[in-house]
Design an enzyme around this catalytic site. Structure first.
Site, PDB file in Angstrom:
ATOM      1  N   GLY A 142     -45.786 -23.345 -32.253  1.00 11.18           N
ATOM      2  CA  GLY A 142     -44.792 -24.215 -32.852  1.00 11.18           C
ATOM      3  C   GLY A 142     -43.917 -24.853 -31.787  1.00 11.18           C
ATOM      4  CB  ILE A 158     -39.802 -21.937 -30.070  1.00  9.87           C
ATOM      5  CG1 ILE A 158     -38.624 -22.402 -30.914  1.00  9.87           C
ATOM      6  CG2 ILE A 158     -39.318 -20.957 -28.992  1.00  9.87           C
ATOM      7  CD1 ILE A 158     -37.969 -21.292 -31.743  1.00  9.87           C
ATOM      8  CB  THR A 198     -36.902 -14.936 -28.448  1.00  7.47           C
ATOM      9  OG1 THR A 198     -38.056 -15.781 -28.317  1.00  7.47           O
ATOM     10  CG2 THR A 198     -36.416 -14.520 -27.065  1.00  7.47           C
ATOM     11  NE  ARG A 247     -36.696 -13.348 -38.378  1.00  7.30           N
ATOM     12  CZ  ARG A 247     -36.008 -14.382 -37.896  1.00  7.30           C
ATOM     13  NH1 ARG A 247     -35.874 -14.518 -36.575  1.00  7.30           N
ATOM     14  NH2 ARG A 247     -35.466 -15.269 -38.715  1.00  7.30           N
ATOM     15  CD  GLU A 293     -32.500  -8.257 -35.513  1.00 11.43           C
ATOM     16  OE1 GLU A 293     -31.760  -9.084 -36.077  1.00 11.43           O
ATOM     17  OE2 GLU A 293     -33.471  -8.582 -34.812  1.00 11.43           O
ATOM     18  CG  HIS A 301     -31.999 -11.852 -33.656  1.00 13.95           C
ATOM     19  ND1 HIS A 301     -32.727 -11.320 -34.682  1.00 13.95           N
ATOM     20  CD2 HIS A 301     -32.535 -13.095 -33.445  1.00 13.95           C
ATOM     21  CE1 HIS A 301     -33.645 -12.180 -35.092  1.00 13.95           C
ATOM     22  NE2 HIS A 301     -33.558 -13.263 -34.344  1.00 13.95           N
ATOM     23  CB  ALA A 347     -32.670 -16.428 -28.543  1.00 17.17           C
TER      24      ALA A 347
END
Length: 321
Positions: free
Chosen positions: A158, A160, A238, A240, A269, A288, A290
């Site tokens: 994707g 990223i 970065t 899940r 988390e 979490h 980023a």
């Protein structure tokens, strides 16, 4: 039927992202805006905050939009998610109840890719370990790793993942990639070759995860996949936490079977105090965050407003369901 005045509720602006911004003013012009600057303690509290809402702006993924919450919020017509992932939203229940779900694709592409590179470099250069040692008066000159000339394996094609490939190449790394659905078009967009997942795990010096969570990706990087990695390789996540077998990863890091890990996502988390990952010198952890750059935050909020405006105009955009 929609109320004459649209009620827009933000149930989870904590830490503060929306309050005090120009986007708050923009949203206020669209209807009655209610912002809660704390996280709901439980689904019942979330339901209470949303019971009269027509639109919910979901800022934090810790807010669970379950079928129970949706059933109790009879006026809810649109969940505008700030972010790409919608794993905290019961999408099928939204489909059944006719609740629109939108997201903000691309708003944090640069932010997350930069963070992944930062984590890889921090692990390779042992930055946190050396920083702590210097502060304590030590001057231990341990060997560190240079990324130039090494192989970066990008899992996910994707926006990223594509940006991560560009940044890796800028560091002088050879880049390979894997995706569930490789095509010629994706290969051209990625600009690097796709290889089999087992091959990527085996040849990469840095493996970086950039997949959304789904039934297919959950547990994808299991003990077997981790065992294929080089003993000095680095895993970066970065995406899940549930994509990785966290227990297997921690064990291999403890035993030195994997060189290190840079993690921004976890199975639970916040990461529980005393978690085994927190005691490892070859692991760099971040909360979490980023995507939480100022630039990405502003663009994401702009897209949330744009999605609500488009929906009110009868032309919804960035639709998940």
């Amino acid at each position: 039927m929609m109320a004459s005045v649209v009620r827009i509720v933000v149930p989870d602006d904590d830490p503060v992202a929306l309050r005090g911004t120009e986007i708050e003013e923009r949203l206020g012009r669209l209807g009655e805006l209610v912002i809660h600057d704390s996280l709901a303690a439980n689904p019942s509290e979330l339901t209470a905050r949303l019971k009269d809402a027509n639109v919910a702006i979901n800022i934090r993924s810790s807010s669970p939009f379950t079928v129970e919450v949706l059933s109790a919020c009879r006026h809810l017509q649109h969940i505008a998610v700030l972010g790409v992932g919608v794993d905290n939203v019961d999408v099928e229940a939204c489909r059944e109840k006719g609740v629109l779900v939108t997201n903000t694709p691309g708003h944090s592409t640069d932010a997350v890719a930069e963070h992944a590179i930062a984590l890889a470099l921090a692990v390779a250069r042992r930055l946190t370990e050396n920083d702590r040692a210097v502060r304590e008066g030590a001057w231990a000159l341990h060997p560190i790793i240079q990324l130039s000339g090494k192989t970066l394996g990008v899992i996910g094609a994707g926006p990223i993942g594509r940006r991560m490939a560009v940044l890796g190449q800028a560091l002088g790394m050879k880049v390979v990639a894997w995706t569930f659905n490789p095509t010629m078009q994706r290969t051209e967009a990625m600009g690097v070759p796709f290889v089999a997942l087992d091959e990527l795990m085996a040849i990469s010096d840095v493996v970086s995860l950039h997949l959304p969570i789904s039934d297919k990706s959950r547990g994808l990087i299991d003990a077997h996949k981790l065992s294929l990695m080089k003993p000095d390789a680095i895993l970066v996540n970065t995406a899940r936490g549930a994509i990785v077998d966290e227990r297997a990863l921690a064990g291999m890091l403890q035993r030195g079977e994997i060189g290190g890990a840079g993690l921004d996502a976890y199975t639970t988390e916040p990461l529980p105090a005393g978690h085994e990952l927190g005691g490892l010198d070859n692991v760099v952890l971040s909360p979490h965050n980023a995507a939480m750059t100022v630039d990405a935050g502003i663009r994401g909020l702009e897209m949330v407003a744009e999605n609500i405006e488009a929906w009110l105009a009868g032309k919804p955009t960035n639709i998940i369901v």
